[in-house]
Design an enzyme around this catalytic site. Structure first.
Site, short mmCIF file in Angstrom:
data_model
loop_
_atom_site.label_atom_id
_atom_site.label_comp_id
_atom_site.label_asym_id
_atom_site.label_seq_id
_atom_site.Cartn_x
_atom_site.Cartn_y
_atom_site.Cartn_z
N ASP A 74 -33.74 16.84 7.47
CA ASP A 74 -32.50 17.37 7.24
C ASP A 74 -32.08 18.60 8.00
O ASP A 74 -31.84 19.73 7.61
CB ASP A 74 -32.77 17.99 5.67
CG ASP A 74 -33.50 17.13 4.86
OD1 ASP A 74 -32.96 15.64 4.84
OD2 ASP A 74 -34.11 17.33 3.84
N GLU A 85 -25.52 11.78 -0.66
CA GLU A 85 -26.07 12.98 -0.48
C GLU A 85 -25.58 13.58 0.56
O GLU A 85 -25.10 12.81 1.55
CB GLU A 85 -27.73 13.08 -0.88
CG GLU A 85 -28.40 12.03 0.03
CD GLU A 85 -29.97 12.13 -0.31
OE1 GLU A 85 -30.15 12.74 -1.32
OE2 GLU A 85 -30.65 11.52 0.55
#
Ligand code: FUB
Length: 354
Positions: free
Chosen positions: A47, A254
């Site tokens: 991420d 997301e």
């Protein structure tokens, strides 16, 4: 060049023990040949939120660990407990690990699971924004501050009031306003929030439902609170309609990221269970954003999560896959150059050569 170190593509590989055959070292556990090599090999990272501070690229990733929690659809096995910050002056050069920047044990309201963070800078202070389950097991978004981009960061005693779900992305508009985008369905709990109210009984979206929308709120001047109620961010198809949940290849799941290029706002995101990074374009920070296509095709590993940054005359896409471990929850961050077409659309990237 030291023994057992050799260059391939965008990164340097350090083989552990005896020198591995080059083909294996480049591919690791992957079935396909990657276009980029892991930037960090000493710990697992995912991420990656990239920002340019003080003339360097700073990376704010998740720090993946093996905590022996059983894998499930809520992502309980992503049971991270701290963040490290990394920096580099060159995407092909040395990546500096600045060590632990924030630990769960130093966050007063912490329950479990430090997920994908982001960072921002304003008036001499760096802000680290992070999703974390509180003691009631509800994801909230916290903020921590430091005078240095690498931290260490000190967490505020409570989460941002009115915040919820996961994956904050903080975007600075040209006029100096800051906006936080956030949200993620399934384990990210976004489907439980309607009109900013929590409903613990709300299930995951079903095929006939309108897709759950990401959220945005302008930040107050203190960067620690929302200046307004949280809004939904509309992502529309080419006919101006919202996506339905069935449209899994295109609907939001997301990992929101917002950047600005040539007069347009780009909202990019992961489609989660169909594993694309897609993007949509709009004319202001609130949207609506119109779907334009895929930026990054599925990577090996379940999750796909990215950031986009301009550095030293080039746009870059930071992302992750599971080249080193082959396990969905033990990821490694990577980077590849990103290119636009003349009409402002983005050229699709594939993380693999075949
Ligand atoms: O790293 C934990 C979660 O996995 C992130 O918050 C999601 O975006 C997915 O990458």
């Amino acid at each position: 060049m030291p023994k057992n170190v050799f260059r391939t593509g965008l990164a340097t590989i350090v083989a552990i023990g005896t020198l591995a055959p080059a083909a294996f070292a480049q591919r690791g556990t992957l079935k396909k040949e990657p276009v980029s090599q892991p930037l960090i090999r000493k710990i697992f990272t995912a991420d990656p939120s990239a920002h340019v501070f003080k003339g360097r690229i700073f990376l704010y990733p998740s720090h993946d660990i093996e905590s022996e929690v059983m894998e499930n659809d809520n992502g309980d096995h992503f049971n991270m407990k701290d963040y490290h910050v990394f920096s580099m002056t060159d995407v092909e050069g040395k990546v500096k690990d600045h060590g632990v920047a924030l630990s769960i044990k130093d966050i007063p309201w912490a329950g479990r699971q430090l997920w994908a963070p982001d960072a921002a800078f304003k008036n001499g202070t760096y802000y680290l924004y992070f999703p974390l389950k509180d003691k009631q097991d509800i994801f909230r978004i916290g903020v921590a501050t430091s005078k240095k981009p690498q931290g260490p960061f000190k967490a505020e005693p409570t989460p941002i009031p009115g915040s919820y779900s996961i994956d904050p992305c903080v975007f600075r508009d040209a006029n100096g306003d800051y906006y936080m985008y956030f949200g993620g369905i399934w384990g990210g709990q976004l489907q439980r929030w309607k009109n900013n109210r929590y409903d613990s009984t709300a299930g995951i979206p079903q095929p006939g439902d309108t897709a759950v929308l990401p959220r945005v709120a302008k930040l107050s001047s203190d960067m620690k609170t929302f200046a307004e109620p949280v809004h939904e961010v509309k992502i529309l198809d080419e006919k101006g309609n919202l996506f339905m949940e069935d449209n899994k290849e295109k609907r939001f799941f997301e990992a929101a990221w917002v950047h600005y290029y040539n007069g347009k706002y780009y909202f990019s995101y992961s489609t989660g269970d169909s594993h694309n990074i897609c993007y949509a374009m709009g004319d202001n920070p609130y949207g609506p954003f119109t779907y334009k296509g895929v930026i990054l095709e599925p990577v090996e590993g379940w999750t796909n999560h990215h950031s986009i940054v301009f550095y030293d005359g080039q746009w870059y896409l930071f992302y992750h896959d599971v080249q080193i471990s082959g396990k969905t929850h033990l990821r490694n961050v990577k980077v590849t150059p990103l290119f636009y077409n003349e009409d402002g659309t983005i050229k699709k990237q594939n993380a693999y050569k075949n």
